[in-house]
Design a protein around this motif. Structure first.
Motif, PDB file in Angstrom:
ATOM      1  N   GLU A   1      56.776  25.955  16.965  1.00  0.00           N
ATOM      2  CA  GLU A   1      56.626  26.932  18.033  1.00  0.00           C
ATOM      3  C   GLU A   1      56.313  28.282  17.405  1.00  0.00           C
ATOM      4  OE1 GLU A   1      59.291  29.157  21.374  1.00  0.00           O
ATOM      5  OE2 GLU A   1      59.972  27.241  20.629  1.00  0.00           O
ATOM      6  N   GLY A   2      55.428  28.995  17.990  1.00  0.00           N
ATOM      7  CA  GLY A   2      55.095  30.308  17.464  1.00  0.00           C
ATOM      8  C   GLY A   2      54.221  31.074  18.425  1.00  0.00           C
ATOM      9  N   TYR A   3      54.012  32.303  18.077  1.00  0.00           N
ATOM     10  CA  TYR A   3      53.195  33.192  18.895  1.00  0.00           C
ATOM     11  C   TYR A   3      52.176  33.883  18.005  1.00  0.00           C
ATOM     12  CZ  TYR A   3      57.129  32.619  22.063  1.00  0.00           C
ATOM     13  OH  TYR A   3      58.106  32.093  22.854  1.00  0.00           O
ATOM     14  N   HIS A   4      50.982  34.002  18.486  1.00  0.00           N
ATOM     15  CA  HIS A   4      49.929  34.740  17.799  1.00  0.00           C
ATOM     16  C   HIS A   4      49.517  35.873  18.721  1.00  0.00           C
ATOM     17  CE1 HIS A   4      49.297  31.597  14.774  1.00  0.00           C
ATOM     18  NE2 HIS A   4      49.585  30.783  15.770  1.00  0.00           N
ATOM     19  N   SER A   5      49.234  37.017  18.142  1.00  0.00           N
ATOM     20  CA  SER A   5      48.790  38.124  18.989  1.00  0.00           C
ATOM     21  C   SER A   5      47.805  38.996  18.225  1.00  0.00           C
ATOM     22  CB  SER A   5      49.973  38.961  19.459  1.00  0.00           C
ATOM     23  OG  SER A   5      50.592  39.592  18.371  1.00  0.00           O
ATOM     24  N   THR A   6      46.994  39.691  18.983  1.00  0.00           N
ATOM     25  CA  THR A   6      46.031  40.629  18.441  1.00  0.00           C
ATOM     26  C   THR A   6      46.030  41.856  19.326  1.00  0.00           C
ATOM     27  OG1 THR A   6      44.621  38.852  17.625  1.00  0.00           O
ATOM     28  CG2 THR A   6      43.591  41.001  17.917  1.00  0.00           C
ATOM     29  N   ILE A   7      46.008  43.006  18.709  1.00  0.00           N
ATOM     30  CA  ILE A   7      45.821  44.253  19.442  1.00  0.00           C
ATOM     31  C   ILE A   7      44.479  44.792  18.986  1.00  0.00           C
ATOM     32  CG2 ILE A   7      46.678  46.583  19.845  1.00  0.00           C
ATOM     33  CD1 ILE A   7      49.495  45.492  19.201  1.00  0.00           C
ATOM     34  N   PHE A   8      43.593  44.999  19.919  1.00  0.00           N
ATOM     35  CA  PHE A   8      42.220  45.367  19.598  1.00  0.00           C
ATOM     36  C   PHE A   8      41.844  46.601  20.409  1.00  0.00           C
ATOM     37  CE2 PHE A   8      37.605  44.939  20.137  1.00  0.00           C
ATOM     38  CZ  PHE A   8      37.202  44.693  18.838  1.00  0.00           C
ATOM     39  N   ALA A   9      41.352  47.626  19.735  1.00  0.00           N
ATOM     40  CA  ALA A   9      40.895  48.840  20.421  1.00  0.00           C
ATOM     41  C   ALA A   9      39.416  49.030  20.133  1.00  0.00           C
ATOM     42  CB  ALA A   9      41.684  50.049  19.940  1.00  0.00           C
ATOM     43  N   TYR A  10      38.667  49.245  21.178  1.00  0.00           N
ATOM     44  CA  TYR A  10      37.222  49.391  21.049  1.00  0.00           C
ATOM     45  C   TYR A  10      36.774  50.551  21.932  1.00  0.00           C
ATOM     46  CZ  TYR A  10      32.248  48.283  21.388  1.00  0.00           C
ATOM     47  OH  TYR A  10      30.896  48.341  21.342  1.00  0.00           O
ATOM     48  N   GLY A  11      35.900  51.374  21.428  1.00  0.00           N
ATOM     49  CA  GLY A  11      35.383  52.461  22.245  1.00  0.00           C
ATOM     50  C   GLY A  11      34.605  53.451  21.403  1.00  0.00           C
ATOM     51  N   GLN A  12      34.028  54.410  22.075  1.00  0.00           N
ATOM     52  CA  GLN A  12      33.206  55.386  21.370  1.00  0.00           C
ATOM     53  C   GLN A  12      34.050  56.347  20.547  1.00  0.00           C
ATOM     54  OE1 GLN A  12      31.629  57.078  25.130  1.00  0.00           O
ATOM     55  NE2 GLN A  12      31.858  59.037  24.084  1.00  0.00           N
ATOM     56  N   THR A  13      33.425  56.998  19.602  1.00  0.00           N
ATOM     57  CA  THR A  13      34.086  57.966  18.738  1.00  0.00           C
ATOM     58  C   THR A  13      34.710  59.071  19.580  1.00  0.00           C
ATOM     59  OG1 THR A  13      32.511  57.507  16.974  1.00  0.00           O
ATOM     60  CG2 THR A  13      33.706  59.597  16.841  1.00  0.00           C
ATOM     61  N   GLY A  14      35.950  59.412  19.234  1.00  0.00           N
ATOM     62  CA  GLY A  14      36.638  60.505  19.915  1.00  0.00           C
ATOM     63  C   GLY A  14      37.312  60.125  21.214  1.00  0.00           C
TER      64      GLY A  14
END
Length: 102
Positions: A1-14
């Protein structure tokens, strides 16, 4: 049993991606990464009693201008290389309790 996760941030500069992910210097301005790590270990601490073990693998990378950077161990700031689906030479940290290897 386990959990996998990803935090992903995407966007323009600034647009605030780094601040959202990393945050500021106080608990009130913490980003998603410090909050999620703290909450993960709170969860583990509450459930460590008994025979169940916990092992956490953590990596923290940034893709900037089509280059990949390791934010756990930035070293000299040189980009990492991809090998198929793996990132060569990236660092990860392993945290476990005494029961994790059973």
């Amino acid at each position: 049993e386990g959990y996998h996760s990803t935090i992903f941030a995407y966007g323009q500069t600034g647009s605030g991606k780094t601040y959202t992910i990393e945050g500021g210097d106080s608990e009130n301005t913490e980003g998603i990464i410090p909050r999620s790590i703290r909450d993960t270990f709170r969860y583990i601490t509450k459930r460590e009693q008994g025979e169940r073990g916990f092992k956490v693998y953590l990596s923290f990378i940034q893709i900037y201008n089509e280059s990949i950077y390791d934010l756990i161990d930035p070293g000299e700031g040189r980009p990492l290389r991809m090998d198929g689906t793996n990132i060569n030479n990236s660092q990860y940290r392993i945290y476990s309790n005494a029961n994790a290897d059973q």
